[in-house]
Design a protein around this motif. Structure first.
Motif, PDB file in Angstrom:
ATOM      1  N   GLY A  73      46.559  43.085  50.411  1.00  0.00           N
ATOM      2  CA  GLY A  73      44.969  44.039  49.195  1.00  0.00           C
ATOM      3  C   GLY A  73      46.375  45.127  48.486  1.00  0.00           C
ATOM      4  O   GLY A  73      45.577  45.820  47.498  1.00  0.00           O
ATOM      5  N   THR A  74      47.415  45.641  49.513  1.00  0.00           N
ATOM      6  CA  THR A  74      47.437  47.055  48.326  1.00  0.00           C
ATOM      7  C   THR A  74      49.696  46.180  48.455  1.00  0.00           C
ATOM      8  O   THR A  74      49.984  47.038  47.840  1.00  0.00           O
ATOM      9  CB  THR A  74      48.131  47.724  49.406  1.00  0.00           C
ATOM     10  N   GLN A  75      49.435  44.989  48.162  1.00  0.00           N
ATOM     11  CA  GLN A  75      51.187  44.598  47.931  1.00  0.00           C
ATOM     12  C   GLN A  75      50.619  44.228  46.360  1.00  0.00           C
ATOM     13  O   GLN A  75      50.142  44.071  46.366  1.00  0.00           O
ATOM     14  CB  GLN A  75      51.028  43.120  48.272  1.00  0.00           C
ATOM     15  N   LEU A  76      51.739  44.565  45.641  1.00  0.00           N
ATOM     16  CA  LEU A  76      52.228  44.351  44.156  1.00  0.00           C
ATOM     17  C   LEU A  76      53.393  44.407  43.715  1.00  0.00           C
ATOM     18  O   LEU A  76      54.262  44.622  44.297  1.00  0.00           O
ATOM     19  CB  LEU A  76      51.636  45.595  43.528  1.00  0.00           C
ATOM     20  N   THR A  77      53.190  43.331  42.656  1.00  0.00           N
ATOM     21  CA  THR A  77      54.891  42.777  42.571  1.00  0.00           C
ATOM     22  C   THR A  77      54.691  42.933  41.568  1.00  0.00           C
ATOM     23  O   THR A  77      54.365  42.989  40.138  1.00  0.00           O
ATOM     24  CB  THR A  77      55.415  41.360  42.658  1.00  0.00           C
ATOM     25  N   VAL A  78      56.202  43.294  40.057  1.00  0.00           N
ATOM     26  CA  VAL A  78      56.152  44.350  39.528  1.00  0.00           C
ATOM     27  C   VAL A  78      57.757  44.180  38.733  1.00  0.00           C
ATOM     28  O   VAL A  78      58.720  43.691  39.656  1.00  0.00           O
ATOM     29  CB  VAL A  78      56.693  45.899  39.778  1.00  0.00           C
ATOM     30  N   THR A  79      57.474  43.184  37.420  1.00  0.00           N
ATOM     31  CA  THR A  79      58.561  42.304  36.668  1.00  0.00           C
ATOM     32  C   THR A  79      58.427  43.193  35.894  1.00  0.00           C
ATOM     33  O   THR A  79      57.327  44.046  34.633  1.00  0.00           O
ATOM     34  CB  THR A  79      58.412  41.017  36.272  1.00  0.00           C
ATOM     35  N   PRO A  90      43.239  42.169  42.029  1.00  0.00           N
ATOM     36  CA  PRO A  90      42.218  42.758  41.158  1.00  0.00           C
ATOM     37  C   PRO A  90      42.732  44.299  41.489  1.00  0.00           C
ATOM     38  O   PRO A  90      43.146  44.835  40.350  1.00  0.00           O
ATOM     39  CB  PRO A  90      41.487  42.401  41.196  1.00  0.00           C
ATOM     40  N   GLU A  91      42.210  44.904  42.768  1.00  0.00           N
ATOM     41  CA  GLU A  91      41.992  46.155  42.575  1.00  0.00           C
ATOM     42  C   GLU A  91      43.912  46.943  42.895  1.00  0.00           C
ATOM     43  O   GLU A  91      43.388  47.870  41.926  1.00  0.00           O
ATOM     44  CB  GLU A  91      42.231  46.403  44.208  1.00  0.00           C
ATOM     45  N   ALA A  92      45.092  46.465  43.486  1.00  0.00           N
ATOM     46  CA  ALA A  92      46.143  46.672  43.291  1.00  0.00           C
ATOM     47  C   ALA A  92      46.451  46.616  41.590  1.00  0.00           C
ATOM     48  O   ALA A  92      46.987  48.019  41.184  1.00  0.00           O
ATOM     49  CB  ALA A  92      47.020  46.024  43.499  1.00  0.00           C
ATOM     50  N   VAL A  93      46.774  45.823  40.801  1.00  0.00           N
ATOM     51  CA  VAL A  93      46.999  45.511  39.157  1.00  0.00           C
ATOM     52  C   VAL A  93      45.818  47.149  38.698  1.00  0.00           C
ATOM     53  O   VAL A  93      46.312  47.631  37.589  1.00  0.00           O
ATOM     54  CB  VAL A  93      46.147  43.789  38.770  1.00  0.00           C
ATOM     55  N   ARG A  94      44.303  47.135  39.323  1.00  0.00           N
ATOM     56  CA  ARG A  94      44.341  48.026  38.283  1.00  0.00           C
ATOM     57  C   ARG A  94      44.334  49.297  38.115  1.00  0.00           C
ATOM     58  O   ARG A  94      45.225  49.989  37.975  1.00  0.00           O
ATOM     59  CB  ARG A  94      42.617  48.099  38.632  1.00  0.00           C
ATOM     60  N   ARG A  95      45.007  49.892  39.876  1.00  0.00           N
ATOM     61  CA  ARG A  95      45.910  51.020  39.924  1.00  0.00           C
ATOM     62  C   ARG A  95      46.836  50.862  39.536  1.00  0.00           C
ATOM     63  O   ARG A  95      47.082  51.758  38.777  1.00  0.00           O
ATOM     64  CB  ARG A  95      45.492  51.493  41.561  1.00  0.00           C
ATOM     65  N   ALA A  96      47.205  49.933  39.798  1.00  0.00           N
ATOM     66  CA  ALA A  96      49.108  49.857  38.572  1.00  0.00           C
ATOM     67  C   ALA A  96      48.683  50.027  37.340  1.00  0.00           C
ATOM     68  O   ALA A  96      49.601  50.575  36.920  1.00  0.00           O
ATOM     69  CB  ALA A  96      49.731  48.676  39.215  1.00  0.00           C
ATOM     70  N   SER A  97      47.815  49.677  37.096  1.00  0.00           N
ATOM     71  CA  SER A  97      47.904  49.521  35.225  1.00  0.00           C
ATOM     72  C   SER A  97      46.766  50.831  34.707  1.00  0.00           C
ATOM     73  O   SER A  97      47.760  51.608  33.979  1.00  0.00           O
ATOM     74  CB  SER A  97      46.897  49.032  35.049  1.00  0.00           C
ATOM     75  N   ASP A 157      42.352  33.147  41.537  1.00  0.00           N
ATOM     76  CA  ASP A 157      41.041  33.250  42.952  1.00  0.00           C
ATOM     77  C   ASP A 157      41.050  34.516  43.351  1.00  0.00           C
ATOM     78  O   ASP A 157      39.884  35.421  43.436  1.00  0.00           O
ATOM     79  CB  ASP A 157      41.366  32.186  43.908  1.00  0.00           C
ATOM     80  N   GLN A 158      42.218  34.651  44.075  1.00  0.00           N
ATOM     81  CA  GLN A 158      42.770  36.042  44.267  1.00  0.00           C
ATOM     82  C   GLN A 158      43.449  37.333  44.060  1.00  0.00           C
ATOM     83  O   GLN A 158      43.693  38.219  44.806  1.00  0.00           O
ATOM     84  CB  GLN A 158      42.714  36.133  46.197  1.00  0.00           C
ATOM     85  N   GLU A 159      44.572  37.018  42.541  1.00  0.00           N
ATOM     86  CA  GLU A 159      45.105  37.439  42.264  1.00  0.00           C
ATOM     87  C   GLU A 159      45.181  37.723  40.929  1.00  0.00           C
ATOM     88  O   GLU A 159      44.399  36.876  40.373  1.00  0.00           O
ATOM     89  CB  GLU A 159      46.769  36.592  42.282  1.00  0.00           C
ATOM     90  N   GLN A 160      45.316  38.842  40.106  1.00  0.00           N
ATOM     91  CA  GLN A 160      45.403  39.580  39.581  1.00  0.00           C
ATOM     92  C   GLN A 160      46.423  38.856  38.491  1.00  0.00           C
ATOM     93  O   GLN A 160      47.601  39.428  39.082  1.00  0.00           O
ATOM     94  CB  GLN A 160      44.676  40.291  38.772  1.00  0.00           C
ATOM     95  N   GLU A 161      47.139  39.248  37.448  1.00  0.00           N
ATOM     96  CA  GLU A 161      48.156  39.508  36.739  1.00  0.00           C
ATOM     97  C   GLU A 161      48.072  40.366  35.867  1.00  0.00           C
ATOM     98  O   GLU A 161      46.937  40.275  34.620  1.00  0.00           O
ATOM     99  CB  GLU A 161      49.493  38.109  36.231  1.00  0.00           C
ATOM    100  N   ARG A 162      48.825  40.920  34.864  1.00  0.00           N
ATOM    101  CA  ARG A 162      48.373  41.789  33.876  1.00  0.00           C
ATOM    102  C   ARG A 162      49.870  42.594  33.176  1.00  0.00           C
ATOM    103  O   ARG A 162      50.548  42.378  33.549  1.00  0.00           O
ATOM    104  CB  ARG A 162      48.104  43.536  33.830  1.00  0.00           C
ATOM    105  N   GLN A 163      50.270  42.119  31.811  1.00  0.00           N
ATOM    106  CA  GLN A 163      51.501  42.907  31.110  1.00  0.00           C
ATOM    107  C   GLN A 163      51.306  43.964  30.479  1.00  0.00           C
ATOM    108  O   GLN A 163      50.158  44.186  29.499  1.00  0.00           O
ATOM    109  CB  GLN A 163      51.177  40.990  30.490  1.00  0.00           C
TER     110      GLN A 163
END
Length: 115
Positions: free
Chosen positions: A3-9, A79-86, A104-110
Motif C-alpha cells: 500500500g505504500t510502495q510507489l514507483t516513480v519514472t 491509488p492512495e500512494a498515487v494520490r499522495r504523490a500527486s 484492479d489494485q494499481e493506479q498510474e498518473r502522469q
C-alpha cells in the motif's frame, strides 16, 4: 505492490532535476531505494517502499529545490500512494495533469512539472 510502495519514472531534465523531484517525495514516502545518479540517462526511476513519519508527511517537499527544465513524472502504485504523490508534487511544483489509468489494485498518473 504494498500500500505504500510507489514507483516513480522521470524523463526530461537531467539527473539533478530527477533528484529534486525525488527529494520532494521523501517527506511523504521516506527515502527511495536509490536516488537518480547517472547523468547520461534519459529516464530515471526511483522506488519508495516505506512511509515517512506522520509529521514529515504533511510538509513533504518544501525544500526540494527548483527544476532547470520541464520533467515528465509517472507515478505508479496503490491509488492512495498515487494520490499522495500527486498531491505532494502539485503542491511543490507547477504541475499539469497529463492523465491517469487504473487497474484492479494499481493506479498510474502522469504529471508534467515545469520549472
Amino acid at each position: 505492490m504494498s500500500g505504500t510502495q510507489l514507483t516513480v519514472t522521470l524523463s526530461g531534465g537531467g539527473a539533478d532535476d530527477a533528484r529534486t523531484v525525488v527529494r520532494a517525495l521523501e517527506g511523504t514516502f521516506g527515502a527511495p531505494d536509490e536516488r537518480p545518479a547517472d547523468g547520461n540517462a534519459t529516464v530515471h526511476t526511483a522506488t519508495f517502499d516505506g512511509e515517512a513519519d506522520a509529521g514529515a508527511a504533511d510538509g513533504g517537499g518544501q525544500d526540494a529545490g527548483r527544476l532547470s527544465a520541464p520533467v515528465t513524472v509517472t507515478v505508479q502504485g496503490s491509488p492512495e500512494a498515487v494520490r499522495r504523490a500527486s498531491e505532494t508534487l502539485t503542491r511543490v511544483f507547477t504541475a499539469r495533469d497529463e492523465g491517469a489509468s487504473s487497474g484492479d489494485q494499481e493506479q498510474e498518473r502522469q504529471l508534467r512539472l515545469e520549472p
